[in-house]
Write an enzyme that holds these catalytic residues in place. Structure first.
Site, PDB file in Angstrom:
ATOM      1  N   HIS A  47      30.659  41.219  48.067  1.00 58.48           N
ATOM      2  CA  HIS A  47      31.218  42.366  47.339  1.00 58.48           C
ATOM      3  C   HIS A  47      30.422  43.647  47.620  1.00 58.48           C
ATOM      4  O   HIS A  47      31.004  44.738  47.685  1.00 58.48           O
ATOM      5  CB  HIS A  47      31.226  42.103  45.836  1.00 58.48           C
ATOM      6  N   GLY A  64      37.616  31.373  43.823  1.00 57.54           N
ATOM      7  CA  GLY A  64      38.432  32.425  43.231  1.00 57.54           C
ATOM      8  C   GLY A  64      37.591  33.667  43.026  1.00 57.54           C
ATOM      9  O   GLY A  64      36.404  33.695  43.352  1.00 57.54           O
ATOM     10  N   CYS A  65      38.216  34.692  42.484  1.00 56.32           N
ATOM     11  CA  CYS A  65      37.513  35.951  42.255  1.00 56.32           C
ATOM     12  C   CYS A  65      38.206  36.685  41.125  1.00 56.32           C
ATOM     13  O   CYS A  65      39.438  36.776  41.100  1.00 56.32           O
ATOM     14  CB  CYS A  65      37.529  36.794  43.523  1.00 56.32           C
ATOM     15  N   GLY A  90      42.567  46.219  46.149  1.00 55.07           N
ATOM     16  CA  GLY A  90      43.363  47.431  46.328  1.00 55.07           C
ATOM     17  C   GLY A  90      42.592  48.653  45.858  1.00 55.07           C
ATOM     18  O   GLY A  90      42.781  49.754  46.378  1.00 55.07           O
ATOM     19  N   GLU A 129      28.968  37.197  45.773  1.00 52.99           N
ATOM     20  CA  GLU A 129      28.601  38.491  45.177  1.00 52.99           C
ATOM     21  C   GLU A 129      28.001  39.439  46.220  1.00 52.99           C
ATOM     22  O   GLU A 129      28.259  40.648  46.198  1.00 52.99           O
ATOM     23  CB  GLU A 129      27.641  38.296  44.005  1.00 52.99           C
TER      24      GLU A 129
END
Length: 196
Positions: free
Chosen positions: A160, A113-114, A13, A157
């Site tokens: 991201h 997961g993160c 978000g 990563e």
């Protein structure tokens, strides 16, 4: 560039997680600001006992990742899961402006997961072998070939840095709150903690 704004993980978000991170310019690579950012990333990595951090996860929109799977993490998984997921130790690796190359077509689907989607996991398919190249820092290599779980960490990563979160790649029906048994046991009177 200012100092890293956070010592916690930004959450899904936050716009910083959805933009493509910028390359670190050559004249900034050895700057105090980049060193401070990397120090903060390593601190957050170890404080939260996780396996990877990308700079956007601490609010810095730059192409930097850190990864580590220390020996002690082996005790956090049943032996059969450790073997099935091809987990192994990974010494601290720091990369500025990393590039990722897929080394084979073999893929594995495992729960992922993160820390930026706190409290949830889902099945995600990732390539089995990759090579990461970049500017190594803190005495770490500038090129690594990774396999199994370590390759998964690198792909996660790198995503991201491109504004991609694992929920974009997940098997949707497998998305789950990993604390659901505790939530039921506590009759809903519990919380997902974002700090440690």
């Amino acid at each position: 560039m200012s100092v890293p704004p956070y010592k916690h993980f930004t959450q899904i978000g936050d716009p910083v997680l959805r933009r493509r991170a910028e390359e670190v310019s050559g004249d900034k690579v050895n700057s105090p600001e980049i060193k401070e950012t990397i120090d903060c990333m390593v601190h957050v990595l170890r404080h939260y006992d996780c396996v990877g951090v990308a700079a956007p996860q601490i609010g810095v929109p730059l192409r930097i990742i850190v990864m580590e799977f220390h020996e002690g993490k082996k005790n956090q998984f049943p032996a059969e899961i450790y073997a099935e997921r091809k987990m192994s130790t990974l010494s601290l690796a720091v990369f500025i402006n990393p590039e990722l190359e897929i080394l084979n077509d073999k893929q594995h689907k495992h729960p992922e997961g993160c820390m930026s989607v706190r409290g949830y996991s889902a099945q995600v398919e990732r390539h089995d072998r990759v090579r990461v190249k970049g500017i190594g820092m803190m005495g770490t290599p500038s090129e690594l070939e990774l396999e199994g779980w370590s390759a998964r960490i690198a792909q996660h990563e790198m995503d991201h840095l491109n504004g991609i979160i694992y929920v974009d790649r997940m098997v949707v029906s497998s998305f789950a709150c990993i604390s659901w048994p505790q939530i039921n046991e506590a009759k809903g009177e519990t919380a997902i903690w974002f700090n440690k």
